[in-house]
Write a protein that holds these residues in place. Structure first.
Motif, PDB file in Angstrom:
ATOM      1  N   ARG A 455       0.939  -1.321   0.062  1.00 56.05           N
ATOM      2  CA  ARG A 455       0.012   0.018   0.015  1.00 56.05           C
ATOM      3  C   ARG A 455       0.878   1.391   0.337  1.00 56.05           C
ATOM      4  NH1 ARG A 455      -5.438  -0.832  -1.018  1.00 56.05           N
ATOM      5  NH2 ARG A 455      -6.291  -2.775  -0.124  1.00 56.05           N
ATOM      6  N   ALA A 456       1.956   1.252   0.750  1.00 59.59           N
ATOM      7  CA  ALA A 456       2.753   2.473   0.876  1.00 59.59           C
ATOM      8  C   ALA A 456       3.589   2.670  -0.456  1.00 59.59           C
ATOM      9  CB  ALA A 456       4.016   2.363   1.979  1.00 59.59           C
ATOM     10  N   SER A 457       3.831   1.681  -1.338  1.00 56.93           N
ATOM     11  CA  SER A 457       4.426   2.064  -2.503  1.00 56.93           C
ATOM     12  C   SER A 457       3.449   2.752  -3.420  1.00 56.93           C
ATOM     13  CB  SER A 457       4.850   0.410  -3.514  1.00 56.93           C
ATOM     14  OG  SER A 457       3.419  -0.123  -3.836  1.00 56.93           O
ATOM     15  N   ALA A 458       2.413   2.645  -3.206  1.00 58.10           N
ATOM     16  CA  ALA A 458       1.389   3.629  -3.973  1.00 58.10           C
ATOM     17  C   ALA A 458       1.413   4.871  -3.522  1.00 58.10           C
ATOM     18  CB  ALA A 458      -0.036   3.074  -4.119  1.00 58.10           C
ATOM     19  N   LEU A 459       2.023   5.193  -2.537  1.00 59.38           N
ATOM     20  CA  LEU A 459       1.978   6.563  -1.970  1.00 59.38           C
ATOM     21  C   LEU A 459       3.476   7.139  -1.865  1.00 59.38           C
ATOM     22  CD1 LEU A 459      -0.024   5.823   1.265  1.00 59.38           C
ATOM     23  CD2 LEU A 459      -0.882   6.485  -0.936  1.00 59.38           C
ATOM     24  N   THR A 460       4.310   6.592  -2.613  1.00 58.18           N
ATOM     25  CA  THR A 460       5.579   7.090  -2.555  1.00 58.18           C
ATOM     26  C   THR A 460       5.820   8.603  -3.082  1.00 58.18           C
ATOM     27  OG1 THR A 460       6.113   5.905  -4.475  1.00 58.18           O
ATOM     28  CG2 THR A 460       6.769   4.712  -2.229  1.00 58.18           C
ATOM     29  N   ARG A 461       4.852   8.925  -3.997  1.00 58.77           N
ATOM     30  CA  ARG A 461       5.035  10.333  -4.716  1.00 58.77           C
ATOM     31  C   ARG A 461       4.399  11.401  -3.825  1.00 58.77           C
ATOM     32  NH1 ARG A 461       7.108   7.090  -6.967  1.00 58.77           N
ATOM     33  NH2 ARG A 461       7.053   6.241  -8.993  1.00 58.77           N
ATOM     34  N   ARG A 462       4.046  11.037  -2.567  1.00 59.78           N
ATOM     35  CA  ARG A 462       3.759  12.062  -1.541  1.00 59.78           C
ATOM     36  C   ARG A 462       4.781  12.181  -0.674  1.00 59.78           C
ATOM     37  NH1 ARG A 462      -2.094   9.899   0.688  1.00 59.78           N
ATOM     38  NH2 ARG A 462      -1.122  10.566   2.494  1.00 59.78           N
ATOM     39  N   VAL A 463       5.780  11.824  -0.552  1.00 64.73           N
ATOM     40  CA  VAL A 463       6.958  11.877   0.365  1.00 64.73           C
ATOM     41  C   VAL A 463       8.114  12.263  -0.331  1.00 64.73           C
ATOM     42  CG1 VAL A 463       5.449  10.493   2.155  1.00 64.73           C
ATOM     43  CG2 VAL A 463       7.289   9.350   0.782  1.00 64.73           C
ATOM     44  N   GLY A 464       8.920  12.866   0.540  1.00 67.08           N
ATOM     45  CA  GLY A 464      10.334  13.163   0.040  1.00 67.08           C
ATOM     46  C   GLY A 464      11.409  12.106   0.296  1.00 67.08           C
ATOM     47  N   ARG A 465      11.025  11.031   1.131  1.00 62.70           N
ATOM     48  CA  ARG A 465      12.144  10.052   1.541  1.00 62.70           C
ATOM     49  C   ARG A 465      10.850   8.460   1.391  1.00 62.70           C
ATOM     50  NH1 ARG A 465      16.517  10.677   4.165  1.00 62.70           N
ATOM     51  NH2 ARG A 465      16.845   8.257   3.706  1.00 62.70           N
ATOM     52  N   PRO A 466      10.875   8.238   0.120  1.00 61.93           N
ATOM     53  CA  PRO A 466      10.247   7.122  -0.078  1.00 61.93           C
ATOM     54  C   PRO A 466      10.775   5.859   0.658  1.00 61.93           C
ATOM     55  CG  PRO A 466      11.070   7.753  -2.058  1.00 61.93           C
ATOM     56  CD  PRO A 466      11.363   8.862  -1.051  1.00 61.93           C
ATOM     57  N   ASP A 467      12.156   5.890   0.584  1.00 58.40           N
ATOM     58  CA  ASP A 467      12.806   4.809   1.442  1.00 58.40           C
ATOM     59  C   ASP A 467      12.369   4.395   2.852  1.00 58.40           C
ATOM     60  OD1 ASP A 467      14.049   7.279   1.686  1.00 58.40           O
ATOM     61  OD2 ASP A 467      15.982   6.234   1.903  1.00 58.40           O
ATOM     62  N   LEU A 468      12.286   5.628   3.468  1.00 57.76           N
ATOM     63  CA  LEU A 468      12.013   5.478   4.874  1.00 57.76           C
ATOM     64  C   LEU A 468      10.485   5.258   5.127  1.00 57.76           C
ATOM     65  CD1 LEU A 468      13.804   8.604   6.226  1.00 57.76           C
ATOM     66  CD2 LEU A 468      14.550   6.475   6.322  1.00 57.76           C
ATOM     67  N   LEU A 469       9.628   5.673   4.098  1.00 60.31           N
ATOM     68  CA  LEU A 469       8.286   5.306   4.164  1.00 60.31           C
ATOM     69  C   LEU A 469       8.123   3.692   4.135  1.00 60.31           C
ATOM     70  CD1 LEU A 469       5.153   5.580   4.141  1.00 60.31           C
ATOM     71  CD2 LEU A 469       5.279   6.088   1.675  1.00 60.31           C
ATOM     72  N   LEU A 470       8.901   2.895   3.063  1.00 60.04           N
ATOM     73  CA  LEU A 470       8.814   1.590   2.731  1.00 60.04           C
ATOM     74  C   LEU A 470       9.380   0.859   3.807  1.00 60.04           C
ATOM     75  CD1 LEU A 470       9.567   1.872  -1.026  1.00 60.04           C
ATOM     76  CD2 LEU A 470       7.478   1.327  -0.195  1.00 60.04           C
ATOM     77  N   VAL A 471      10.488   1.169   4.511  1.00 56.37           N
ATOM     78  CA  VAL A 471      10.868   0.535   5.572  1.00 56.37           C
ATOM     79  C   VAL A 471      10.135   0.620   6.619  1.00 56.37           C
ATOM     80  CG1 VAL A 471      12.940   0.175   7.098  1.00 56.37           C
ATOM     81  CG2 VAL A 471      13.322   0.674   4.641  1.00 56.37           C
ATOM     82  N   ALA A 472       9.547   1.792   6.967  1.00 57.94           N
ATOM     83  CA  ALA A 472       8.649   1.955   8.231  1.00 57.94           C
ATOM     84  C   ALA A 472       7.537   0.868   8.192  1.00 57.94           C
ATOM     85  CB  ALA A 472       8.214   3.552   8.377  1.00 57.94           C
ATOM     86  N   ALA A 473       6.913   1.073   6.779  1.00 50.69           N
ATOM     87  CA  ALA A 473       5.883   0.199   6.523  1.00 50.69           C
ATOM     88  C   ALA A 473       6.074  -1.371   7.002  1.00 50.69           C
ATOM     89  CB  ALA A 473       5.403   0.186   5.037  1.00 50.69           C
ATOM     90  N   LEU A 474       7.354  -1.650   6.581  1.00 46.51           N
ATOM     91  CA  LEU A 474       7.580  -2.982   7.032  1.00 46.51           C
ATOM     92  C   LEU A 474       7.946  -3.556   8.468  1.00 46.51           C
ATOM     93  CD1 LEU A 474       8.836  -5.973   5.598  1.00 46.51           C
ATOM     94  CD2 LEU A 474      11.126  -5.039   5.759  1.00 46.51           C
ATOM     95  N   LEU A 475       8.295  -2.342   8.979  1.00 44.27           N
ATOM     96  CA  LEU A 475       8.622  -2.553  10.489  1.00 44.27           C
ATOM     97  C   LEU A 475       7.748  -2.229  11.487  1.00 44.27           C
ATOM     98  CD1 LEU A 475      12.474  -1.545  10.289  1.00 44.27           C
ATOM     99  CD2 LEU A 475      11.469  -3.807  10.271  1.00 44.27           C
ATOM    100  N   HIS A 476       6.590  -1.408  11.019  1.00 46.10           N
ATOM    101  CA  HIS A 476       5.618  -0.795  11.814  1.00 46.10           C
ATOM    102  C   HIS A 476       5.081  -1.418  13.131  1.00 46.10           C
ATOM    103  CE1 HIS A 476       2.395  -1.896   9.310  1.00 46.10           C
ATOM    104  NE2 HIS A 476       1.528  -1.642  10.586  1.00 46.10           N
TER     105      HIS A 476
END
Length: 830
Positions: A455-476
């Motif tokens: 789900r986060a992969s579809a929101l990566t254009r909304r953030v300046g650090r998509p790498d942090l978003l994706l890793v946070a999604a994996l670990l939350h």
């Protein structure tokens, strides 16, 4: 048709004929004693129950055949689960009375003498009376009948008759495999659609759900076709585990059934001697996962074999009987596509390349391909452990995998099936197959984490650090494997994991904050008064910065969407968005004024700038990170990439020219900076553009520096048509588009700089992307003062400080027009 309960049917302690196992009462007593023996359970008990039943039915058949003067050409055959010897306490008996078309009345009388004693004991019975020809005809018309006959086992009567049927049925099955196996696959898919996936259901059907006992039986049928075979490691144990749970369910409830209801799970766990219902469900989920993965692999193999069979005759005709090897298309260094799967290249050496498992997984997911079973097992057996902290490439490949959307799920499952996930992330073991006893959640904890990344992969254009978003999604939710508040425990784990996989302290702190507060926005927005300034201030204090707030907003939405339909709605979304706007207002003013003062050029950069001025042309150097310049590199790029320094006299078209040359040579840009530098005193007032980029070869070796320079000279003077070269290459070798990425987004950063207009581009990384951006900006007559390019996994996050021809910021309307046209250009296919 059912009758009396098994209990109270007498026992076998006496010596009379009435209590002999041949008699219904004797069989019932022996059966009851067997099922209540604590010392025998699992496969031994099922085998013993099958033997006991075999003996009883054989004696019934012998007695009935003598009493009814039945013809000699008759046999009693166990089929289906009973044929496999898998008798659970309340299993029905699947029986076939096979005859050679003798006296119909005698056969009917024999059948009555067999079926009624079974019904009298209250046992469920699935029975039929057929000749071999009728049995084969029924199998041809009903796939379920054919599957049952594949497990036919002789019980009594004429063994030659049974053996003949078995041989004929197996021959039919193998001869008709090309037609029947697709039918079986469709049957399995329809059942999975109805029943769901066993490995995620809180009240699973052990038999019918995907990954259950019926799928295990389907795998046996595929193996019997000799067309393909399932991966056998762990499969027998998984089947045994599900059968053991079904046995315990029957004993605990006293009735037949395959659904493991919530109210019965504690009792079933106690029957099996496991700790609690959660432990029971984890064991069920692990078994189902093994069977599901084996099914995926097996059905892919079936499809590949059937496709090859269909193509081979035509291919032989075209090639005159010559044999051609399967085509192998490069995907990444050490990874190729072959026959619809991502496999290892022949030259790949996992024992020397610890990043290869992640690179192979990312390449497979990006291409929308499954990772082949052989490749995963070879990687699991031979790949060296990653060092701590991970090299940059390993972290980037993990982010690329997580950002691949839906295809990442099957690749992650393949890695997990061979133990690679817990080897990469040891903390994963505590959440693997962990149930969530919450009606809102539709997944286990581990699958929920992967779904959140999807789900986060579809929101990566909304953030300046998509790498942090994706890793946070994996670990939350990684803290759910520990006691106490999972958010607090998870924050500690996330910080540790972040450091281990190579994030710096600042990024690790952001990840810990995201995990610690991943429920903060939705809980505050739905439970607190947003008009109270203290509420908004408390959230702002917890979040700390606008960048973290942006990430937390996207993580909140991804988490809710991955939880289930009841966890997110437009109403909740609007409340969270309102809270985010209010918190952002409190945090306003954090943006810096432009990129900040540029560091003085190093001695080498100054030398290159002077040389570019002297020769009036581009000068470049390749430097392996941490090593000396490498004018003639040999061998593949280092995992962390290669630093490319380029100095060019300031002129139009430098950015698209450099980016285009790198794309032509299949070099991936990981990071890039472009800035102007002034020459030292005595060299006039002319400025030089300095480009400091980190690049890596898609696969193979880096090109020679001299060749890069020659092509760059041609690109700058217009004699090298980069656009045509890229178009020709794509036409000859079209790039597989496996990932449906979110569309690119081009925005203006308000108040980011007083000296330039900052154009931010967020898009899916692809060959030639930076070339297309640079060319579009050049065509808009925009001058790029400086550029900051980051490739975070498969996401490009670029900022361009642009001015008009006179060096001033663009007027607002013109800037908006440039941004809109650039976004339209990037949305169009290259």
């Amino acid at each position: 048709m059912t009758g009396k309960s098994e209990s109270g049917q007498g026992d076998e302690t006496g010596r009379s004929d009435e209590t002999s196992p041949a008699r219904p009462g004797g069989y019932a007593a022996a059966r009851l004693r067997l099922l209540t023996e604590d010392a025998r359970s699992g496969p031994p008990r099922r085998a013993a129950l099958a033997r006991l039943t075999d003996d009883w039915l054989a004696r019934l058949f012998t007695t009935a055949a003598a009493d009814t003067e039945a013809p000699t050409g008759v046999s009693l055959v166990a089929v289906g689960g009973y044929g496999r010897g898998e008798l659970s306490p309340r299993s029905d008996l699947d029986l076939l009375l096979l005859h050679d078309d003798g006296d119909p009345s005698a056969v009917a009388a024999l059948a009555d003498r067999l079926w009624y004693p079974v019904w009298d004991l209250g046992l469920d019975l699935d029975h039929s009376v057929r000749t071999p020809a009728q049995a084969r005809g029924a199998a041809g018309g009903d796939l379920r009948v054919q599957l049952g006959l594949l497990d036919a086992r002789h019980l009594a009567g004429d063994p030659a008759l049974t053996a003949g049927l078995r041989t004929a049925v197996l021959t039919d099955w193998r001869n008709q495999a090309a037609r029947r196996l697709p039918e079986l696959r469709e049957l399995c898919a329809e059942r999975a659609e109805r029943q769901g996936e066993l490995q995620y259901l809180l009240e699973p059907d052990l038999k019918e759900a995907r990954g259950g006992l019926r799928d295990a039986t389907a795998l046996r049928a595929v193996a019997a076709s000799w067309l393909a075979d399932a991966p056998r490691e762990g499969l027998a144990e998984a089947r045994r585990r599900l059968l053991d749970v079904r046995d315990a369910l029957h004993l605990a409830t006293g009735r037949a059934g395959d659904r493991l209801a919530l109210q019965e799970q504690d009792q079933v766990a106690a029957e099996l001697g496991v700790l609690d219902a959660d432990t029971l469900l984890r064991q069920v989920y692990e078994a189902a996962r093994v069977i599901s993965y084996a099914s995926d692999v097996t059905w892919r193999e079936v499809g590949r074999v059937l496709k090859a069979r269909a193509v081979r005759p035509r291919l032989r005709a075209l090639l005159g009987g010559g044999r051609q090897g399967a085509e192998r298309t490069p995907l990444a260094e050490g990874v190729v596509e072959q026959e619809g799967e991502a496999v290892l290249a022949r030259a790949a050496r996992p024992e020397r390349d610890p990043v290869l498992p992640l690179r192979a997984a990312a390449a497979a997911a990006q291409a929308g391909l499954p990772l082949s079973l052989h490749a995963v097992r070879h990687l699991a057996a031979t790949a060296r452990p990653l060092p701590t902290p991970w090299p940059a490439e390993a972290r980037e490949q993990l982010v690329t995998l997580l950002g691949s959307g839906r295809p990442a799920v099957q690749v992650w499952e393949a890695l997990e099936a061979e133990g690679l996930v817990t080897r990469l992330l040891p903390d994963w073991e505590r959440v693997r197959c962990r149930p969530q006893r919450n009606a809102v959640h539709v997944w286990t904890v581990d699958r929920h984490l992967i779904e959140t990344a999807v789900r986060a992969s579809a929101l990566t254009r909304r953030v300046g650090r998509p790498d942090l978003l994706l890793v946070a999604a994996l670990l939350h939710d990684i803290g759910k494997g520990w006691p106490g508040d999972h958010s607090a425990a998870g924050a500690t784990i996330a910080a540790d994991v972040a450091a281990r996989i190579g994030f710096g302290p600042a990024d690790a702190a952001v990840l810990a904050t995201l995990v610690r507060h991943h429920l903060l926005l939705v809980e505050t927005a739905t439970r607190r008064d947003l008009d109270d300034p203290a509420t908004v201030r408390a959230v702002a204090d917890a979040v700390g910065s606008r960048g973290t707030l942006e990430l937390l907003h996207a993580l909140t939405e991804a988490d809710a969407l991955a939880t289930g339909p009841a966890a997110w709605s437009s109403w909740r979304g609007s409340l969270v968005a309102d809270l985010v706007r209010r918190v952002a207002a409190v945090l306003a003013g954090d943006l810096p004024d432009g990129p900040g003062p540029a560091a003085d050029p190093t001695a080498e950069q100054e030398r290159l700038a002077v040389e570019a001025h002297r020769t009036d042309g581009p000068v470049l150097a390749l430097r392996t990170q941490g090593g000396p310049p490498a004018e003639e590199p040999s061998g593949p790029a280092e995992p962390q990439g290669v630093e490319l320094l380029i100095a060019v006299p300031d002129q139009p078209g430098v950015l698209p020219a450099v980016a285009g040359v790198l794309a032509v040579h299949r070099l991936t840009v990981r990071t890039a900076e472009l800035r102007t530098v002034d020459l030292p005193d005595g060299f006039g007032e002319r400025t030089v553009l300095l480009l400091n980029w980190r690049v890596a070869a898609e696969y193979g070796s880096l090109p020679q520096a001299a060749r890069l320079r020659a092509d760059l000279v041609r690109a700058l003077d217009g004699s090298l048509d980069i656009a045509s070269r890229l178009a020709e290459r794509d036409a000859a070798h079209p790039r597989r588009r496996g990932v449906v990425a979110p569309p690119p987004r081009v925005t203006l950063a308000p108040a980011a700089s007083r000296h330039a207009t900052v154009i931010e581009v967020r898009a899916q990384d692809a060959p030639g992307l930076l070339f297309r951006i640079g060319r579009a900006l050049e065509e808009a007559k925009v001058r790029v003062r400086s550029a900051h390019v980051s490739t975070l996994g498969a996401n490009a996050v670029d900022a361009f400080y642009a001015t008009g021809p006179a060096g001033e910021p663009l007027p607002q309307e013109e800037a908006l027009t440039v941004a809109r046209r650039l976004e339209e250009t990037l949305r169009a296919r290259p």
